[in-house]
Design a protein around this motif. Structure first.
Motif, mmCIF file in Angstrom:
data_model
loop_
_atom_site.group_PDB
_atom_site.id
_atom_site.type_symbol
_atom_site.label_atom_id
_atom_site.label_comp_id
_atom_site.label_asym_id
_atom_site.label_seq_id
_atom_site.Cartn_x
_atom_site.Cartn_y
_atom_site.Cartn_z
ATOM 1 N N GLY A 36 0.774 -1.234 0.000
ATOM 2 C CA GLY A 36 0.000 0.000 0.000
ATOM 3 C C GLY A 36 0.807 1.287 0.000
ATOM 4 N N LYS A 37 2.111 1.221 -0.324
ATOM 5 C CA LYS A 37 2.930 2.444 -0.316
ATOM 6 C C LYS A 37 2.426 3.469 -1.326
ATOM 7 C CE LYS A 37 6.961 0.723 -1.281
ATOM 8 N NZ LYS A 37 6.553 -0.666 -1.534
ATOM 9 N N THR A 38 2.060 3.008 -2.517
ATOM 10 C CA THR A 38 1.632 3.938 -3.563
ATOM 11 C C THR A 38 0.347 4.654 -3.181
ATOM 12 O OG1 THR A 38 2.685 2.573 -5.269
ATOM 13 C CG2 THR A 38 1.030 4.146 -6.006
ATOM 14 N N VAL A 39 -0.572 3.930 -2.561
ATOM 15 C CA VAL A 39 -1.826 4.561 -2.123
ATOM 16 C C VAL A 39 -1.541 5.601 -1.046
ATOM 17 C CG1 VAL A 39 -4.000 4.163 -0.926
ATOM 18 C CG2 VAL A 39 -3.302 2.630 -2.761
ATOM 19 N N THR A 40 -0.641 5.278 -0.112
ATOM 20 C CA THR A 40 -0.273 6.251 0.921
ATOM 21 C C THR A 40 0.348 7.488 0.300
ATOM 22 O OG1 THR A 40 0.056 4.513 2.565
ATOM 23 C CG2 THR A 40 1.136 6.615 2.981
ATOM 24 N N LEU A 41 1.218 7.278 -0.684
ATOM 25 C CA LEU A 41 1.827 8.408 -1.390
ATOM 26 C C LEU A 41 0.745 9.270 -2.031
ATOM 27 C CD1 LEU A 41 4.901 8.071 -3.793
ATOM 28 C CD2 LEU A 41 3.127 9.767 -4.110
ATOM 29 N N GLN A 42 -0.245 8.638 -2.643
ATOM 30 C CA GLN A 42 -1.318 9.392 -3.291
ATOM 31 C C GLN A 42 -2.147 10.160 -2.272
ATOM 32 O OE1 GLN A 42 -3.508 7.303 -6.328
ATOM 33 N NE2 GLN A 42 -5.310 8.646 -6.158
ATOM 34 N N VAL A 43 -2.423 9.537 -1.127
ATOM 35 C CA VAL A 43 -3.189 10.217 -0.077
ATOM 36 C C VAL A 43 -2.456 11.485 0.378
ATOM 37 C CG1 VAL A 43 -3.965 10.038 2.325
ATOM 38 C CG2 VAL A 43 -4.397 8.165 0.727
ATOM 39 N N LEU A 44 -1.146 11.372 0.584
ATOM 40 C CA LEU A 44 -0.380 12.540 1.010
ATOM 41 C C LEU A 44 -0.319 13.592 -0.089
ATOM 42 C CD1 LEU A 44 2.598 10.882 2.940
ATOM 43 C CD2 LEU A 44 0.625 12.068 3.886
ATOM 44 N N ALA A 45 -0.107 13.169 -1.342
ATOM 45 C CA ALA A 45 -0.049 14.122 -2.456
ATOM 46 C C ALA A 45 -1.372 14.879 -2.573
ATOM 47 C CB ALA A 45 0.271 13.391 -3.751
ATOM 48 N N GLU A 46 -2.484 14.160 -2.470
ATOM 49 C CA GLU A 46 -3.789 14.822 -2.524
ATOM 50 C C GLU A 46 -3.943 15.808 -1.377
ATOM 51 O OE1 GLU A 46 -6.271 11.047 -4.475
ATOM 52 O OE2 GLU A 46 -6.977 12.027 -2.640
ATOM 53 N N GLY A 47 -3.499 15.407 -0.191
ATOM 54 C CA GLY A 47 -3.625 16.285 0.970
ATOM 55 C C GLY A 47 -2.822 17.565 0.817
ATOM 56 N N PHE A 48 -1.605 17.442 0.333
ATOM 57 C CA PHE A 48 -0.796 18.633 0.115
ATOM 58 C C PHE A 48 -1.430 19.537 -0.937
ATOM 59 C CE2 PHE A 48 2.823 16.074 1.889
ATOM 60 C CZ PHE A 48 3.137 16.952 2.913
ATOM 61 N N ALA A 49 -1.844 18.951 -2.072
ATOM 62 C CA ALA A 49 -2.446 19.744 -3.137
ATOM 63 C C ALA A 49 -3.713 20.442 -2.645
ATOM 64 C CB ALA A 49 -2.755 18.858 -4.345
ATOM 65 N N ARG A 50 -4.509 19.745 -1.883
ATOM 66 C CA ARG A 50 -5.752 20.321 -1.370
ATOM 67 C C ARG A 50 -5.471 21.535 -0.488
ATOM 68 N NH1 ARG A 50 -7.414 15.903 0.582
ATOM 69 N NH2 ARG A 50 -8.566 15.149 -1.249
ATOM 70 N N ASN A 51 -4.310 21.549 0.152
ATOM 71 C CA ASN A 51 -3.938 22.655 1.029
ATOM 72 C C ASN A 51 -3.048 23.695 0.340
ATOM 73 O OD1 ASN A 51 -4.764 22.188 4.099
ATOM 74 N ND2 ASN A 51 -4.333 20.182 3.199
ATOM 75 N N GLY A 52 -3.006 23.650 -0.996
ATOM 76 C CA GLY A 52 -2.296 24.684 -1.730
ATOM 77 C C GLY A 52 -0.802 24.476 -1.846
ATOM 78 N N ASP A 215 -8.072 27.565 -8.353
ATOM 79 C CA ASP A 215 -8.783 27.396 -7.083
ATOM 80 C C ASP A 215 -7.854 27.489 -5.885
ATOM 81 O OD1 ASP A 215 -11.245 26.957 -8.399
ATOM 82 O OD2 ASP A 215 -10.711 24.862 -8.747
ATOM 83 N N GLY A 216 -6.576 27.770 -6.138
ATOM 84 C CA GLY A 216 -5.627 27.872 -5.045
ATOM 85 C C GLY A 216 -5.041 26.548 -4.597
ATOM 86 N N ARG A 217 -5.372 25.475 -5.304
ATOM 87 C CA ARG A 217 -4.816 24.176 -4.961
ATOM 88 C C ARG A 217 -3.431 24.008 -5.581
ATOM 89 N NH1 ARG A 217 -9.145 19.303 -5.468
ATOM 90 N NH2 ARG A 217 -10.423 19.785 -3.646
ATOM 91 N N GLY A 218 -2.600 23.240 -4.918
ATOM 92 C CA GLY A 218 -1.285 22.964 -5.458
ATOM 93 C C GLY A 218 -1.375 22.069 -6.684
ATOM 94 N N VAL A 219 -0.568 22.372 -7.694
ATOM 95 C CA VAL A 219 -0.500 21.528 -8.888
ATOM 96 C C VAL A 219 0.368 20.310 -8.581
ATOM 97 C CG1 VAL A 219 0.355 21.405 -11.259
ATOM 98 C CG2 VAL A 219 -0.877 23.437 -10.475
ATOM 99 N N ILE A 220 -0.082 19.149 -8.999
ATOM 100 C CA ILE A 220 0.692 17.921 -8.823
ATOM 101 C C ILE A 220 1.481 17.670 -10.106
ATOM 102 C CG2 ILE A 220 0.597 15.428 -8.443
ATOM 103 C CD1 ILE A 220 -1.896 15.832 -6.785
#
Length: 512
Positions: A36-52, A215-220
């Motif tokens: 599940g490392k890749t899913v965890t990476l995606q969860v963190l990436a989404e969280g960072f992007a969501r916070n700009g 929208d102020g979200r961080g670009v991935i």
């Protein structure tokens, strides 16, 4: 998922979160394949992007590209969200795709000069002697104002070094043609692996990785690395170059409320395998100091032993998925992973690591004062974007919408070391001889000068080098100039005598 300065990682008996203001203290995601490392990476990436916070991540298998598409409410993810106590809300994120080979994303390039001799020596797997010769080549290019942009520029400078080895040895140290030949062979191998596509212009502008959307979200930013992984040394060198560029370019900002950029380094063991001590020291320095530039670095690998202790000590936020202890080395890895956590008396950490289910992990993050929290066993939150790769049509649409279409797509080949060195030899860039220009009526000295490649006064001595200015003539040029002048004097005398004889003969004939 309230906007409270945190990213939800998962839940134990309480929500396990990552504090954004401490996210630049770096992190580590480890675990065996399929845990599940890749899913965890995606969860963190989404969280960072969501916070700009902009994100840069390598997509090893293509699975991470799904962040560009909304989630599809698969029952396992909906169930996991219910277990954690959050609503499942399909989401998607602005994503820019990059690719060293320019096939699955916008081309990513760096110049030879930007890469530098240390990273190039690592990329080419050079020994200490060969690395010394490479350093000499860079030094000469700088002093001679020869701009190093692509591989043919480096090849040309190395050839120049080999041709003038005896002269250069007295000034810079031993330069052997064998070492130059070995470097040239390694460059050929790199070209055969399409590594030449990476070196050139336009070079990647680091600022283009640090964007937010409307929208102020961080670009991935997603690096397509499935093909790049066939040359793991190029992959590791590229990411280390990118880290180094960030370190050199970004100003000191101290601790911010959230990072300016978060960098995920997947398959991190490739960076450290067989790396010389000087390179490990450089990596340690960058990881330690880039925090103050507002950049967080997260290493993703199977085994915590893949990371040197000096680097591991800098990684404060950790997510440990399951490890399998089948061999003595595996058992050592389990013990090492367990010992790096702040122990929880409720959990036998070493035992838990071996029995974590897919989607479970041991989590320890930095708390308010910067100390690590006690390790907790938790369920990882589900991603809200699609899990798994997007289609080629969706990827193409993302590339059209990125704002970089046309900016990096076409390689530029401006005048640099190769062209200038060819010009010194009286050749065009394609290797054909330069045609003499007789429009000025320069006379016989100009003609002879053309035979010998032109006089130093005729040949341009400036170029788009790092400092500009006149390039001093090499020993070979001095010899040619001397020979040219001697030949011109001799031929001039012979022509003068013939003319005089002709004139005298005509006068004698007239009298007769």
């Amino acid at each position: 998922m309230a906007d409270d300065g945190t990213i939800l990682i998962g839940k134990s008996d309480k929500p396990e979160v990552l504090l954004l203001k401490l996210a630049n203290r770096h992190g580590l995601i480890t675990g065996a394949t399929g845990t599940g490392k890749t899913v965890t990476l995606q969860v963190l990436a989404e969280g960072f992007a969501r916070n700009g916070v902009p994100v840069f991540a390598a997509d090893i298998k293509g699975d991470l590209s799904g962040v560009a598409a909304p989630g599809d409410s698969k029952p396992p993810f909906v169930k996991r969200a219910e277990e954690i106590g959050i609503p499942y809300q399909p989401d998607q994120f602005t994503t820019v795709f990059w690719d060293v080979f320019g096939e699955q994303g916008h081309p990513v390039r760096a110049t030879i000069a930007e890469m530098g001799p240390l990273l190039l020596a690592r990329l080419l797997d050079l020994n200490e002697t060969q690395e010394g010769v490479l350093n000499i080549a860079f030094r000469i290019a700088d002093e001679q104002k020869l701009l190093l942009l692509d591989l043919k520029d480096l090849r040309a400078v190395l050839s120049f070094v080999a041709e003038n080895a005896s002269e250069l040895t007295t000034k810079y140290g031993n330069v052997s043609t064998q070492s130059v030949g070995a470097i040239q062979r390694q460059l050929l191998v790199l070209e055969n692996q399409k590594g030449d596509l990476f070196f050139g212009e336009p070079a990647l502008d680091i600022d283009d990785l640090m964007k937010t959307d409307r929208d102020g979200r961080g670009v991935i930013n997603m690096l397509a690395a499935d093909k790049l992984m066939s040359n793991p040394r190029l992959y590791a060198t590229f990411l280390l170059w990118l880290l180094s560029e960030l370190f050199e370019r970004l100003p000191e900002v101290g601790d911010l409320d959230k990072p300016k950029l978060v960098f995920f380094f997947d398959e991190a063991h490739l960076l450290f395998n067989g790396a010389p001590k000087v390179l490990l020291t450089a990596v340690e320095q960058v990881v330690r100091l880039i925090r103050s530039k507002g950049v967080g670095v997260y290493f993703v690998t199977q085994n915590p032993l893949d990371i040197p202790d000096t680097v591991l000590a800098q990684l404060g936020n950790r997510v440990q998925h399951a490890l399998r202890a089948f061999t003595p080395r595996d058992q050592k890895a389990v013990r090492a992973a367990a010992e790096t956590f702040r122990q929880n008396p409720k959990i036998d950490t070493a035992e838990a690591i071996m029995h974590l289910a897919v989607g479970e992990a041991l989590v320890s993050t930095l708390e308010g004062k910067g100390s690590p929290s006690v390790v907790e066993r938790c369920l990882i939150a589900p991603p809200m974007a699609q899990v798994g790769p997007i289609t080629q049509q969706q990827r193409a649409q993302c590339m059209r919408d990125s704002g970089f279409a046309g900016r990096y797509d076409t390689m530029i080949d401006r005048e640099s070391a190769y062209e200038l060195l060819m010009e010194r030899k009286g050749l065009k860039a394609d290797g054909s001889p330069v045609e003499a220009d007789n429009a000025g009526g320069g006379g016989i000295l100009d003609t002879i000068g053309g035979w010998f490649g032109g006089t130093p006064a005729e040949r341009p001595k400036t170029g788009p080098g790092s400092r500009g200015g006149r390039v001093p003539p090499s020993m070979a040029e001095k010899v040619l100039t001397s020979a040219m002048r001697s030949a011109a004097t001799s031929v001039g005398r012979q022509v003068g005598t013939a003319i005089l004889r002709g004139v005298l003969g005509s006068l004698t004939g007239g009298k007769r």
